[in-house]
Design a protein around this motif. Structure first.
Motif, PDB file in Angstrom:
ATOM      1  N   MET A 252      61.535  95.925  44.597  1.00 10.79           N
ATOM      2  CA  MET A 252      61.090  95.000  45.797  1.00 10.79           C
ATOM      3  C   MET A 252      62.136  94.359  46.545  1.00 10.79           C
TER       4      MET A 252
ATOM      5  N   ALA B 100      57.464 108.260  42.570  1.00 12.16           N
ATOM      6  CA  ALA B 100      56.378 107.026  42.509  1.00 12.16           C
ATOM      7  C   ALA B 100      57.515 105.798  43.125  1.00 12.16           C
TER       8      ALA B 100
ATOM      9  N   LEU C 246      45.643  99.004  50.507  1.00  9.61           N
ATOM     10  CA  LEU C 246      46.551  98.076  50.639  1.00  9.61           C
ATOM     11  C   LEU C 246      45.946  97.001  51.590  1.00  9.61           C
ATOM     12  N   ARG C 247      45.441  97.577  52.707  1.00  6.10           N
ATOM     13  CA  ARG C 247      45.025  96.384  53.734  1.00  6.10           C
ATOM     14  C   ARG C 247      43.771  95.631  53.173  1.00  6.10           C
TER      15      ARG C 247
ATOM     16  N   ASP D 187      50.337 104.869  35.916  1.00  3.61           N
ATOM     17  CA  ASP D 187      51.941 104.660  36.329  1.00  3.61           C
ATOM     18  C   ASP D 187      51.998 105.941  37.330  1.00  3.61           C
ATOM     19  N   ASP D 188      50.815 106.443  37.836  1.00  2.00           N
ATOM     20  CA  ASP D 188      50.951 107.556  38.911  1.00  2.00           C
ATOM     21  C   ASP D 188      51.595 106.807  40.121  1.00  2.00           C
ATOM     22  N   ARG D 189      52.099 107.783  41.122  1.00  2.00           N
ATOM     23  CA  ARG D 189      52.690 107.238  42.209  1.00  2.00           C
ATOM     24  C   ARG D 189      51.916 106.480  43.276  1.00  2.00           C
ATOM     25  N   ILE D 190      50.399 106.841  42.848  1.00  2.00           N
ATOM     26  CA  ILE D 190      49.378 106.073  43.871  1.00  2.00           C
ATOM     27  C   ILE D 190      49.340 104.648  43.534  1.00  2.00           C
TER      28      ILE D 190
ATOM     29  N   TYR E 150      51.955 102.898  42.965  1.00  2.00           N
ATOM     30  CA  TYR E 150      53.283 101.817  43.269  1.00  2.00           C
ATOM     31  C   TYR E 150      52.911 100.875  44.212  1.00  2.00           C
ATOM     32  N   PRO E 151      52.456 101.534  45.214  1.00  2.00           N
ATOM     33  CA  PRO E 151      52.301 100.782  46.588  1.00  2.00           C
ATOM     34  C   PRO E 151      51.421  99.553  46.306  1.00  2.00           C
TER      35      PRO E 151
ATOM     36  N   ALA F  72      53.558  97.142  44.321  1.00  2.00           N
ATOM     37  CA  ALA F  72      54.480  96.503  45.402  1.00  2.00           C
ATOM     38  C   ALA F  72      53.736  95.379  46.197  1.00  2.00           C
ATOM     39  N   LYS F  73      52.636  95.803  46.634  1.00  2.00           N
ATOM     40  CA  LYS F  73      51.642  94.735  47.419  1.00  2.00           C
ATOM     41  C   LYS F  73      51.721  93.536  46.591  1.00  2.00           C
TER      42      LYS F  73
ATOM     43  N   CYS G 201      53.374  92.184  44.291  1.00  2.00           N
ATOM     44  CA  CYS G 201      54.651  91.456  44.346  1.00  2.00           C
ATOM     45  C   CYS G 201      54.674  90.771  45.770  1.00  2.00           C
ATOM     46  N   GLU G 202      54.477  91.384  46.916  1.00  2.00           N
ATOM     47  CA  GLU G 202      54.730  90.881  47.811  1.00  2.00           C
ATOM     48  C   GLU G 202      53.782  89.583  48.081  1.00  2.00           C
TER      49      GLU G 202
ATOM     50  N   HIS H 239      60.098  98.317  36.269  1.00  2.00           N
ATOM     51  CA  HIS H 239      60.510  98.625  37.543  1.00  2.00           C
ATOM     52  C   HIS H 239      60.134  97.482  38.379  1.00  2.00           C
TER      53      HIS H 239
ATOM     54  N   GLU I 246      58.993  91.360  38.804  1.00  3.75           N
ATOM     55  CA  GLU I 246      58.292  90.104  39.561  1.00  3.75           C
ATOM     56  C   GLU I 246      56.562  90.386  39.234  1.00  3.75           C
TER      57      GLU I 246
END
Lengths: 299, 279
Positions: A121, A153, B99-100, B126-129, B131-132, B135-136, B138-139, B172, B175
């Motif tokens: 992040m 990922a 995400l939106r 834990d798939d790549r899809i 991860y965003p 992250a969202k 966290c943000e 990973h 936070e």
């Protein structure tokens, strides 16, 4: 800052199209103090064999003169992230160092935000800062420096952020070289991995740079398939480009290709001369050298 | 006595799923949450607040997505802000649209967390899809709750979320507040191990009747394990209504005879802290 259109003369160049270079490296003495010494010696000097004089550093003013001789109006400067920070073999070029150059010569440069997926992040926020606060026009990634293929990922939060910020990301696709034998890196960037990313993020503007060499056909297939996947031609001199790629630039892929230097690996004057010698159709050449980059990076 | 928070309440049961046939539950008996009735039940039992999930599932993997939109839940939360808070349930397969949607639910509607039932969508957590999505969260500074135990039986889903799959995610995204829903059963010990190993992993003990809570969970909550220093602060009680009901669930928690301060944390204090309900 508006770009110059036709009729503006820059330096000694007499080329008809003012080119836009989607990727160049700062090679000033200041920037080279950040690069690992062994990498400078073993990669730039021994492997690539760039002019020995350049190893003392190329000032921004000299870089601009070189751009002028090659008929380049703009270069996008990479704030390189070559591996995780904190090892003797890796380095991060600070965003601010690039931003300072762009601010000094806004007519000639734009900035690219380097990405290190191991930053998580913190890295996502830095990318956002680079675009929103420093005015960077895109992101830049060297997957092989992190040993993670582009569809891993850990990159995905960065891709989503690029879409949110409405900027493209360019990344080295294809093999990578040995920068120093003490720190070998695997070639993780097969072009077909971008197929996965483009399926997951149809909105993401992706530029596979270095042409995906030696998997250039694979790179062509992915860029032809996806509306937002482009090919960046740099790092290999135009006279060595394979025929099918030149044909792609000239015909069916003319809207999907961008031109770059990867300076100082290649000099502006030489690559421009060699591109002119390819005998491209005028429309295709103009798109390749300028219009496509202008559109993709919204310059 | 501290406040009691029922942290997970499904706003509307998705009766299309075949589970109803398997269990012999009459579909016409299942109904969406009646806010007034639930509040009066809460009042009667001393429950201060409940987390309403705009829950999203599917009629089997690849089947029709069964979605309760946040806009259905928002008016109820808005009408009773002191009694309800909202969870943004998501379909994890929709890329940027997801995400939106999260942005909308958290920023515009003021919901307090993100909620996923992964098994209905067939992709490991834990798939790549994912991860965003992490992250969202966290943000936006909100927790994400994921069902990490068994999938719903006989309903066309499959198990794609063992608790251990959150290990990489927790590492990973230090936070990110990662919350395992439904105790992680039958991998309860795996779930408590993760909550022990990572500051940012929590557990929602819901969907299973407290009388059936297993020793690893009970020992974790009461910090009986020798290497466990804060387990009593990391578990939140909930019903997963209508899977469990308030009254029997609370009664069964009582019967577990937790020390009072630990019971207070489990039933409410932890939810207030972890979900930021006092903000």
């Amino acid at each position: 800052m508006d770009l110059h259109e036709e009729g503006i003369t820059m330096g000694e160049s007499s080329y008809d199209v003012k080119a836009i270079d989607y990727g160049a490296n700062l090679f000033t003495a200041e920037a080279n103090r950040i690069r690992p010494k062994e990498q400078l010696r073993q990669f730039y000097t021994q492997k690539i064999g760039i002019e020995s004089r350049m190893m003392e550093g190329v000032s921004i003013e000299e870089m601009i003169e070189r751009m002028d001789r090659g008929g380049f109006e703009i270069s996008l400067l990479i704030s390189t992230k070559a591996g995780p920070s904190g090892t003797p073999y890796t380095y991060h070029m600070p965003y601010q160092m690039v931003a300072d150059v762009v601010n000094k010569y806004p007519h000639r440069f734009r900035g690219l935000a380097g990405i290190d997926p191991t930053m998580g992040m913190k890295g996502v926020r830095e990318l956002e800062y680079g675009v929103k606060n420093l005015g960077f026009v895109g992101a830049h990634l060297y997957p092989h420096w992190f040993g993670l293929a582009p569809d891993h990922a850990k990159y995905y939060p960065f891709y989503a952020k690029c879409i949110e910020l409405d900027v493209p990301i360019e990344m080295q696709i294809g093999h990578c070289l040995l920068y120093t034998p003490d720190y070998p890196l695997r070639s993780v960037g097969r072009p077909i991995t971008l197929d996965t990313v483009a399926c997951d993020f149809p909105e993401l503007k992706l530029i596979g740079i270095h042409m995906g060499y030696p998997w250039t056909e694979e790179m062509i297939s992915v860029s032809y398939k996806h509306p937002n996947v482009y090919i960046g031609a740099d790092a290999y001199a135009p006279r060595h480009w394979q025929e099918s790629f030149v044909n792609y630039v000239n015909t069916w892929g003319q809207d999907k290709v961008l031109f770059g230097s990867d300076f100082p690996l290649l000099d502006f004057e030489r690559i421009r001369r060699e591109v002119e010698e390819l005998g491209l159709r005028p429309d295709a050449k103009r798109k390749f050298l300028r219009d496509n980059a202008k559109k993709v990076f919204k310059l | 006595m501290a406040k009691i928070i029922d942290v997970s309440v499904n706003f509307r049961p998705h009766t299309e799923v075949k589970f109803y046939d398997y269990m012999g539950i009459r579909r016409d008996a299942a109904h969406p949450l009646d806010p007034k009735a639930y509040i009066s039940e809460m009042d009667r039992l001393g429950v201060a607040k409940a987390g309403l999930v705009a829950n999203v599932s599917a009629n089997g993997i690849g089947g029709e997505v069964l979605m309760t939109h946040v806009d259905e839940v928002a008016p109820v939360v808005k009408a009773h802000p002191d009694r309800f808070f909202g969870w943004v349930g998501i379909n994890p397969l929709k890329g940027m649209e997801t995400l939106r949607y999260i942005d909308y639910g958290i920023k515009t509607l003021g919901f307090k967390g993100v909620h996923v039932y992964p098994h209905w969508f067939g992709v490991p957590v834990d798939d790549r899809i994912y991860y965003p999505i992490y992250a969202k969260c966290c943000e936006l500074g909100v927790p994400i709750a994921l069902q990490v135990g068994t999938n719903t039986p006989r309903s066309g889903a499959k198990c794609v979320a063992r608790p251990i799959l959150l290990d990489d995610v927790a590492f990973h995204f230090p936070e990110l507040k990662l919350v395992g829903l439904h105790i992680g059963w039958p991998w309860t010990h795996e779930m408590t191990m993760l909550a022990r190993n990572y500051e940012n992993v929590y557990i929602i003990a819901d969907a299973h009747p407290p009388r059936e809570w297993e020793k690893p969970l009970l020992d974790y909550i009461t910090q009986k394990e020798w290497i466990n220093k804060d387990g009593s602060y990391k578990v939140m009680w909930g019903t997963d209504w209508p899977v469990q009901m308030l009254e029997p669930s609370l009664k069964e928690v009582d019967e577990l005879n937790f020390p009072p301060e630990i019971k207070d944390r489990l039933l409410g204090e932890n939810a207030i802290r972890i979900m930021g309900l006092d903000r």
